[in-house]
Design an enzyme around this catalytic site. Structure first.
Site, PDB file in Angstrom:
ATOM      1  NE  ARG A  37      -2.022  17.012  -7.467  1.00  0.00           N
ATOM      2  CZ  ARG A  37      -1.592  15.765  -7.497  1.00  0.00           C
ATOM      3  NH1 ARG A  37      -2.252  14.834  -8.184  1.00  0.00           N
ATOM      4  NH2 ARG A  37      -0.505  15.415  -6.850  1.00  0.00           N
ATOM      5  CE  LYS A 199      12.967   1.717   1.025  1.00  0.00           C
ATOM      6  NZ  LYS A 199      12.932   1.303  -0.384  1.00  0.00           N
ATOM      7  N   GLY A 353       4.354  14.318  -0.659  1.00  0.00           N
ATOM      8  CA  GLY A 353       3.001  13.766  -0.742  1.00  0.00           C
ATOM      9  C   GLY A 353       2.445  13.325   0.598  1.00  0.00           C
ATOM     10  N   GLY A 376       7.259  15.206  -5.748  1.00  0.00           N
ATOM     11  CA  GLY A 376       8.560  14.958  -6.370  1.00  0.00           C
ATOM     12  C   GLY A 376       9.222  16.238  -6.848  1.00  0.00           C
TER      13      GLY A 376
HETATM   14  P1  ADP Z   1       6.752  12.190   1.701  1.00  0.00           P
HETATM   15  O1  ADP Z   1       5.753  11.598   0.725  1.00  0.00           O
HETATM   16  O2  ADP Z   1       6.120  13.205   2.608  1.00  0.00           O
HETATM   17  O3  ADP Z   1       7.985  12.696   1.003  1.00  0.00           O
HETATM   18  P2  ADP Z   1       7.885   9.590   2.259  1.00  0.00           P
HETATM   19  O4  ADP Z   1       7.203   9.043   1.040  1.00  0.00           O
HETATM   20  O5  ADP Z   1       9.351   9.697   2.258  1.00  0.00           O
HETATM   21  O6  ADP Z   1       7.226  10.983   2.678  1.00  0.00           O
HETATM   22  O7  ADP Z   1       7.564   8.656   3.517  1.00  0.00           O
HETATM   23  C1  ADP Z   1       6.265   8.386   3.946  1.00  0.00           C
HETATM   24  C2  ADP Z   1       6.146   6.990   4.480  1.00  0.00           C
HETATM   25  O8  ADP Z   1       7.115   6.725   5.492  1.00  0.00           O
HETATM   26  C3  ADP Z   1       4.793   6.754   5.113  1.00  0.00           C
HETATM   27  O9  ADP Z   1       4.080   5.814   4.357  1.00  0.00           O
HETATM   28  C4  ADP Z   1       5.126   6.228   6.499  1.00  0.00           C
HETATM   29  O10 ADP Z   1       4.303   5.145   6.898  1.00  0.00           O
HETATM   30  C5  ADP Z   1       6.566   5.762   6.348  1.00  0.00           C
HETATM   31  N1  ADP Z   1       7.249   5.713   7.641  1.00  0.00           N
HETATM   32  C6  ADP Z   1       7.380   6.695   8.542  1.00  0.00           C
HETATM   33  N2  ADP Z   1       8.012   6.259   9.649  1.00  0.00           N
HETATM   34  C7  ADP Z   1       8.303   4.962   9.445  1.00  0.00           C
HETATM   35  C8  ADP Z   1       8.947   3.958  10.238  1.00  0.00           C
HETATM   36  N3  ADP Z   1       9.409   4.225  11.451  1.00  0.00           N
HETATM   37  N4  ADP Z   1       9.063   2.712   9.707  1.00  0.00           N
HETATM   38  C9  ADP Z   1       8.592   2.463   8.472  1.00  0.00           C
HETATM   39  N5  ADP Z   1       7.974   3.355   7.682  1.00  0.00           N
HETATM   40  C10 ADP Z   1       7.829   4.597   8.157  1.00  0.00           C
HETATM   41 MG    MG Z   2       5.685   9.683  -0.239  1.00  0.00          MG
END
Ligand code: ADP
Ligand code: MG
Length: 396
Positions: A37, A199, A353, A376
């Protein structure tokens, strides 16, 4: 999105320029363990130095209580790291808007730099408190925001102070806003969006917005099981959000209406526990065992997704395809990362992230066109939400 006022149009020479940067870096004691950063802000800081501004930097770090100084959230290590990276002295004010900050700002010569102590030591920062905004504004003649990562927050240093001084976007802020808005408003097609993560409920705004913009949407990660439920499949003990099945079905229907292709996994790696040493199996998504959970996409799905990614001229990726933190369930995320990296014809844009962490983990970061520094903030921008820190910089 209206266009923002740009740093290169600001009369900065000899002026005190108050710059909001995102130096929210990980620390181990007084050592910065990841300076990404700080590096991301260097073009703006170097420009100001070269154009003989008096550079007053401000940032938050972590989540202090807002009741004054806390040693573990001090920005002093960031000042030291910046001095090394920019190869020039950086003075550090042990307060944010107090006597020491004023003294050091007054002492600045043209092209010299001071970093103020953590904004969030003062509770006025997060409250966007008027008195705190006024105190910040006393330290500058002009204001520049280069902290895209906090642009979705209406805080004193990102929103309030921008109304009190002539306000401009720094180079990182410009690049983030131009890249992400450009992708949404005028993508080269086909536009392929890859969405994963945990989710549906976290990402529903992003998925919905991208159905309006993209040609193909690839879904993986924990959220795919709720979509499989919406298709009438069973998903064993996989992550599922029963309350969101109907919403997922609506999104599938909307995509169909619009002629947007949605790809869901055809096979999945299932495990008997959420653990790195769980017993695993690869199964068809039509036959997920009742007592197993899906933790990654399977090899057939990897091939299907890689082929779709290869067709894209714009590829946006947010959210890992599986629990990539555990090696046993990282293969699908790695395969998708490699497919994105291999598409050198496309503008490849990574946001979020954990997705950025995954790309870094696999050593593919420098093969992507753009990696957003704002988790975010980038998700809010993609959803079409106004970011207070960007709105504050828009031309009238
Ligand atoms: P980002 O930070 O890139 O926006 P998210 O925070 O939405 O992504 O999601 C990341 C998390 O989702 C990771 O910690 C990962 O372990 C979890 N994840 C991915 N696939 C699954 C799964 N099949 N079941 C449970 N958790 C999952
Ligand atoms: Mg995340």
């Amino acid at each position: 999105m209206a266009s923002v006022k740009k740093l290169q149009d600001a009369p900065v020479e000899g002026k005190r320029v108050l710059v909001r940067v995102d130096f929210n870096v990980p620390l181990d004691g007084d050592v910065v363990t990841d300076d990404t950063r700080i590096r991301a802000a260097l073009p703006t800081i170097q420009y100001l130095v070269d154009h003989k501004a008096k550079v007053v930097l401000m940032s938050h770090l972590g989540r202090p209580a807002g009741e004054g100084f806390e040693a573990k959230f001090s920005l002093a290590p960031a000042a030291a790291r910046l001095a090394e990276l920019i190869d020039a002295p950086v003075s550090f004010a042990s307060d944010t808007v107090g006597p020491e900050a004023h003294k050091l700002v007054e002492a600045l010569g043209d092209g010299e730099i001071v970093l103020l102590e953590n904004l969030r030591f003062d509770k006025g920062e997060k409250k966007n408190d008027v008195a705190f905004c006024e105190k910040l504004a006393e330290l500058g003649d002009l204001y520049v925001n280069d902290a895209f990562g906090t642009a979705h927050r209406a805080h004193a240093s990102t929103a309030g102070v921008a109304a009190l001084l002539p306000a401009y976007a720094g180079f990182l802020m410009q690049k983030e806003v131009e890249t992400l808005s450009g992708m949404l408003e005028n993508p080269r097609r086909p536009f392929v969006a890859i969405l994963g993560g945990s989710k549906v409920s976290d990402k529903v705004g992003v998925i919905d917005a991208l159905i309006d913009k993209a040609d193909t949407i690839i879904i993986g990660g924990g959220m795919c099981y709720t979509f499989l439920l919406a298709q009438g499949k069973t998903v064993g003990t996989s992550l599922k959000e029963e309350d969101w099945v109907e919403r997922a079905a609506q999104m599938l229907a909307k995509a169909k209406d619009k002629g947007v292709e949605i790809l869901l996994p055809v096979d999945t790696v299932v495990a008997d526990a959420f653990a790195p040493d769980a017993r695993t199996e690869t199964v068809s998504c039509d036959a997920i065992p009742a007592d197993m959970m899906g933790l990654d996409i399977g090899p057939e799905t990897e091939k299907l997704y890689a082929a779709a990614i290869a067709q894209g001229k714009t590829v946006f990726w947010n959210g890992p395809m599986g629990v990539f933190e555990m090696d046993a369930f990282a293969h699908g995320t790695k395969a998708v990362a490699e497919a994105v990296a291999a598409n050198t014809d496309a503008a490849t844009i990574i946001g979020g992230g954990d997705s950025v962490a995954a790309v870094n983990k696999f050593g593919l970061a420098d093969q992507m066109t753009f990696i957003s520094t704002g988790g975010g903030a980038s998700m809010e921008l993609v959803q079409g939400l106004p970011l207070p820190g960007v709105v504050a910089l828009e031309e009238d």
